[in-house]
Design an enzyme around this catalytic site. Structure first.
Site, short mmCIF file in Angstrom:
data_model
loop_
_atom_site.label_atom_id
_atom_site.label_comp_id
_atom_site.label_asym_id
_atom_site.label_seq_id
_atom_site.Cartn_x
_atom_site.Cartn_y
_atom_site.Cartn_z
N ARG A 75 7.44 3.71 7.25
CA ARG A 75 7.32 2.90 6.37
C ARG A 75 6.60 1.75 7.24
O ARG A 75 7.21 0.89 7.77
CB ARG A 75 8.58 2.62 5.60
CG ARG A 75 8.28 1.28 4.67
CD ARG A 75 7.46 1.75 3.48
NE ARG A 75 8.15 2.49 2.58
CZ ARG A 75 7.71 3.25 1.52
NH1 ARG A 75 6.39 2.95 1.36
NH2 ARG A 75 8.52 4.01 0.97
N GLU A 97 -5.98 -2.01 1.77
CA GLU A 97 -6.18 -0.57 2.02
C GLU A 97 -7.77 -0.22 1.81
O GLU A 97 -8.42 -0.50 0.90
CB GLU A 97 -5.36 0.33 1.29
CG GLU A 97 -3.92 0.09 1.09
CD GLU A 97 -3.29 0.86 0.19
OE1 GLU A 97 -3.56 2.09 -0.04
OE2 GLU A 97 -2.40 0.42 -0.72
N HIS A 152 -3.66 3.14 4.65
CA HIS A 152 -2.70 2.27 3.89
C HIS A 152 -2.22 1.35 4.85
O HIS A 152 -1.01 1.32 5.12
CB HIS A 152 -1.54 3.30 3.41
CG HIS A 152 -0.93 2.76 2.26
ND1 HIS A 152 0.07 1.58 2.32
CD2 HIS A 152 -0.63 3.34 1.09
CE1 HIS A 152 0.67 1.45 1.17
NE2 HIS A 152 0.36 2.32 0.27
#
Length: 277
Positions: free
Chosen positions: A57, A251, A151
């Site tokens: 993450r 992104e 991302h």
């Protein structure tokens, strides 16, 4: 240098005269990048997992060969995020610049999900700026279609102090209510945000209280701005309740109408260069 955590999770550690970085072999996922004597550029959750089969993450996850949820047979954002890449090379181009290339090729397991032959290279240039490229080569005899994204989680002082420029007069799809709108002025985030901008951008600037981060993309006609805010963020794995204050995702993508069709023996490069003052 190739290293492992205590559980065997493998990553590459890079350090040169200007910067340092850490890149996981799983997902070809850069999760730390820092210029010498500067703050971290990328946001990384302190509770993120470093485990086989679980995406980290933070940092820059690679979404490939799908961005979003488009195929019922494929994991969200594709299968590359949890695939283990091969280390092709680590090169010291000079004392200030390091190149790292990681590669993923089709296997029996990938073809069970997505029945194509491919060669996927993720290329990193680590210096006073960070460049990341996704290079997709079609090694099959038939064409295939991809959507994809870098991302990128960018660390900020506080979400209230952030504005984003470079998207003015570009149409976007607000995926939260499935509407199409036009960006007027700079973007400031004060609620959950999930927008797909469809148009060419020369550069995007993330203006924070203490620094400005510049993003320059290649091979892209779409960009995504995302922040899960409080309710959604608190339900996500590897994310504390107030994490939404600490980052914004900008992104670089080939998303929605910006999908790419790659013919046999041809390739496509999607990339971004990040630099901060």
């Amino acid at each position: 240098m190739l290293k492992t955590f205590e559980n065997g999770f493998a990553y590459i550690e890079v350090s040169n005269k200007l910067s340092s970085a850490k890149i996981a072999l799983q997902g070809a996922h850069i999760f730390e990048y820092k210029r010498s004597e500067k703050d971290e550029l990328l946001w990384l959750s302190p509770t993120s997992d470093y485990q086989e089969g679980k995406a980290i993450r933070g940092g820059i996850p690679i979404c490939w060969p799908r961005f979003g949820v488009l195929d019922e047979s494929m994991p969200a954002h594709g299968f590359s995020r949890t695939a283990v890449f091969e280390l092709v090379c680590i090169k010291e181009l000079d004392e200030k610049t390091t190149e790292v290339i990681l590669r993923l090729c089709d296997t029996k397991e990938t073809r069970a999900i997505w029945d194509y032959k491919f060669e996927l290279d993720i290329k990193f240039l680590i210096s006073d700026r960070l460049s990341v490229e996704i290079v997709t080569k079609n090694t099959d005899t038939k064409e295939f279609m991809i959507t994809q994204a870098l991302h990128t989680y960018l660390s900020v002082s506080h979400i209230d102090d952030v504005s984003i420029s470079g998207l003015e007069k570009i149409s976007y799809i607000d995926t939260l209510n499935d509407t199409k709108e036009l960006q007027e002025g700079k973007l400031e985030i004060d609620a959950e945000c999930d927008r797909v901008y469809l148009g060419e951008t020369k550069e995007i600037l993330l203006e924070d209280k203490n620094r400005t981060i510049e993003l320059n993309a290649v091979g892209s006609s779409s960009a995504v701005v995302w922040n899960p805010w409080i309710e959604k963020g608190s339900k996500m794995s590897g994310m504390k309740v107030d994490a939404y204050k600490e980052f914004v995702c900008i992104e670089t993508a080939n998303a929605f109408d910006d999908f790419r069709v790659i013919k046999a023996n041809e390739s496509h490069t999607l990339g971004v260069t990040l630099k901060s003052d």
